[in-house]
Every structure is written in C-alpha cells, then in structure tokens.
Scaffold this active site. Structure first.
Site, PDB file in Angstrom:
ATOM      1  N   CYS A   1       0.826  -1.203   0.000  1.00  0.00           N
ATOM      2  CA  CYS A   1       0.000   0.000   0.000  1.00  0.00           C
ATOM      3  C   CYS A   1       0.860   1.253   0.000  1.00  0.00           C
ATOM      4  O   CYS A   1       0.533   2.251  -0.652  1.00  0.00           O
ATOM      5  CB  CYS A   1      -0.949  -0.007   1.197  1.00  0.00           C
ATOM      6  N   THR A   2       1.988   1.207   0.729  1.00  0.00           N
ATOM      7  CA  THR A   2       2.899   2.352   0.755  1.00  0.00           C
ATOM      8  C   THR A   2       3.564   2.537  -0.596  1.00  0.00           C
ATOM      9  O   THR A   2       3.698   3.660  -1.097  1.00  0.00           O
ATOM     10  CB  THR A   2       3.973   2.158   1.847  1.00  0.00           C
TER      11      THR A   2
END
EC number: 6.2.1.64
Length: 430
Positions: free
Chosen positions: A210-211
């Site tokens: 997600c990062t």
C-alpha cells in the site's frame, strides 16, 4: 629448484610448522612434513568468486595451498570492479570463477585452480568428498543451507553413534554485510551448524504494497514501484534480468520519474540495483578481514598447526572496531544436525495444513513434502502427485492416525528444495 622456490616463497610457514606452541593442539608436533602435506595433498574447495571469494582465493594461494577448486556461476559486471580485484574491465561478461582461476595461476606459479561455472547443486556427494576443507563465500542463504545439509548427510557414524572423523568435511562459512562480517567453522555433527543459526540472520527488507503504490516516502519505495508494479504492466511476459544494464536502467528511469513527482530525493542507479537485487553495500576492507579469518582457519584445519576457532568469529566495524569469538551452540531441534530430538506434542485436532504451515515458517522451508516414516505413506507432496495428497491437508492429525497414515508416535520425513536430504521431525499425537 621447485622445492627451493617453495621453501623461499613460504618461509614464514616455518614459524608455524617448525616451532612448538602452547596454542597448538596436543596432537601437533613440529614437523617439516607439514609443508609437504599442505603443498601436495591438501585440496580446498572455494564456493563463490565474488568480493569475498576473490580475497579467499588470493589468501589461499599465498598461504601455501596449491590445489584449489572454485565454483561460481555468475558473470562479471562492471560494478564488480571496484572491489573484486581479480577482474579487469576486459573481463566484463566472462565467468567469475574462470577469470579468477586464470589470474591466480598466472600470478602464483605452481598453484592449480580448477574453475566450475555450475550451480553447487549440480555436484554430487562424491565430488565434495574429494576435498579436505570447504570454504563458502556465498551471499545466498538457500545455497548455504543446501551445502550445510549435504555435508551433514555425508557423515557416517560408528557403533557408539559418534561421527567418523574421516567422513567429516569441515565447512568454513564467511559472510560480510557492510562494515560487519563473520567467519565460522562448522564441523558437521560436531558443532552447531548453519541451520542452527538460521534464526539469527537478519530479515530481508520488505515494504508494504500500500505504501509502494499510494504513499511513497523513500527512494526505495519508488524503485519497488517501478520494479514490482510498472515493469509487469509494460512487459507482461518478460521477467526482469537483474544482470541486464538495459533492464536495470529502465527501472531506474521509471523510479526517478516517480520520485520527482513526489519530491523524493536519493534515487540512483546503484541504489536501484541494491533494492532490486537485494544488494548490501560491500566494503573491501571487511572482505579482506573476513577472508583472512576464513583462510587462517583452513590452514589450521589442514595442518593442525594451531587450535581452530570455537567456533564463530564476529567482526563489527560500523562505529568502532570490535571482534568477538564464541561457541554457537547446537540447536537440539535442528532439522539438520540434531542427533536426539524430543517428540513435539501435536494436538489431534490440528489440521495437517496447519502443521505443515508451522514447519514451513519455523524452518524457513519453501514447499515441504511430508511422509510418515512408520507407514511409509505420503502425507503431502507438491507437483503432479500433489492432487492425490492435497485432500490430506484438510484432515486433522487424529484423522490421519485413524485412517492409518500416521502412528500416534511417529517420525515425519520432510523434503524441501532448500535441503538436499530428508529431514526428520518427531511427533506425538494427542
């Protein structure tokens, strides 16, 4: 003439071989024949011809070892040249082992270096039995585990259950990580092994997807985005060739573009290679120090001129210079070297799938197959035969006992590509 030249070239060995020493083991006796043993009989295998391997090969040749074999399937990249000093720009693209062997033979007359460009798994046990000592300068954990397990499987035991020393092949394992390094002497079934210390190895860096996809904050996040997300989108059927400058440059350019859009600094070509290939920066001085420790142990093992290290040497040079030597104890439940294991109690309600997952995580296995020793029945195996045993994964251990697959007290044989032999897990089903 040759003998005179050797005596002159290696005259410093007389200080070790011709003088008594309180540091030498009891069976040592000053003897000029030790040089003959070293020159004419000792055979050493070096695995890896990279930053550490180049130093090891050089140190071996200058220490009196004259029959050396080296294995490395990698080819030389221009980025190797700053620290792998046996290579030159003209050697880029050639096999490391072959270039290193030719260099040593040219500079050290009378030293024979045999080069192989295969994987270490391509050689059988008889090949490894030829050598008196094996030195590993590998940066690959899977390869080190495989080698460690193979050398342990080659050991034979006497009637009292003690290892036959003639079948024990000493393994000297060296490794560096920036300003840190270690050299260890592994005597199969006599000391702690590589598998025993697996839990002490640092975890590889990983980044949340997600990062990487949504909120990059580091240059590494941008590089991973280009590598993991953008590359498959542009080249659906092509894998990244991590040794290809074109492929690496494509990832670097995409990562730099993404970093600029998020005002992130620090994306470089070398960092891109480090992230994609999981490269830890190599320090030439650390390689030199650790290789010297490895070859020092090889010399002691081959001639008994001094007591061997017991059994783990550690160098820490990040903020100062610190060294430590300590015995790394055997793990009594080690899959590779434990001679007597206590049966682990397994709940009868536990699914085979859960039991297998626990083994996979605990022993860092990739896709283990399981067989019950008492019944010789396969509990689970991957590949084409996996369809026949897949349903067993959903059965509980108690159900496997009831159906005759397992005994309540049994030995489960474990096979996995990470280990070259069958490992055993002792279980008690309750």
């Amino acid at each position: 003439m040759e003998t005179e030249n050797l005596d002159e070239r290696y005259r410093d060995l007389d200080n070790l071989f011709l003088r008594d020493s309180k540091f030498a083991p009891e069976l040592f006796a000053p003897n000029d024949a030790l040089k003959t043993i070293l020159f004419d009989a000792a055979k050493v295998l070096v695995i890896g011809a990279g930053g550490l391997g180049c130093e090891i090969l050089k140190d071996l040749a200058l220490s009196g070892f004259r029959d050396i074999t080296v294995i490395d399937m990698d080819t030389i990249d221009v980025t190797n040249l700053n620290r792998q000093f046996l290579f030159r720009k003209k050697d880029v693209g050639k096999h490391k082992s072959e270039v290193a062997a030719a260099f040593i033979e040219e500079r050290c007359s009378g030293v024979k270096v045999t080069a192989h460009t295969n994987m270490i798994q391509d050689f059988d046990a008889d090949f490894y039995r030829e050598f008196h000592v094996i030195i590993a300068g590998l940066d690959n954990i899977e390869a080190r585990r495989w080698l460690n397990a193979l050398l342990h499987s080659m050991v034979e035991f006497d009637d009292d259950g003690k290892p036959d020393i003639a079948t024990v092949k000493p393994l000297i394992d060296g490794g560096t990580e920036g300003f840190r390094g270690q050299a260890r002497l592994i005597m199969p079934h006599m000391s702690g092994c590589f598998e025993c210390t697996l839990s002490s190895l640092p975890k590889q860096n990983s980044y949340p997807m997600c990062t990487i996809a949504e909120t990059p904050r580091l240059p590494e996040h941008c590089i991973q985005h280009a590598y993991v997300i953008q590359w498959p989108e542009h080249f659906k059927d092509k894998k990244v060739d991590k040794d290809s400058p074109d492929d690496m440059n494509w990832i670097f350019e995409r990562a730099k573009e993404r970093a600029e859009s998020y005002n992130i600094e620090g994306v470089t070509y070398f960092l891109t290679m480090g992230v994609v290939k999981n490269i830890i920066p190599a320090i030439a001085s650390t390689n030199a120090l650790v290789s010297a420790a490895c070859v020092n142990e090889a010399l002691k093992v081959a001639t008994f001129c001094n007591k061997s290290v017991d059994n783990y040497f550690m160098f820490m040079g990040q903020t100062s210079v610190y060294t430590s030597t300590f015995p790394f104890e055997k793990d009594e439940n080690c899959l590779v070297c434990a001679s007597q294991r206590e049966s682990q109690t397994v709940a009868g309600s536990k699914l085979l799938k859960e039991f297998r997952d626990e083994l996979q995580e605990k022993f860092t296995l990739s896709n283990p197959g399981l067989t019950a020793e008492s019944t010789n029945k396969t509990l689970y195996i991957s590949g084409p035969l996996g369809k026949k045993t897949k349903q067993n994964l959903e059965l509980s251990m108690a159900q496997l006992v009831e159906s005759g697959f397992l005994d309540k007290q049994d030995i489960i044989q474990v096979t996995d590509k990470a280990i070259p032999t069958v490992m055993k897990v002792y279980v008690k089903i309750e």
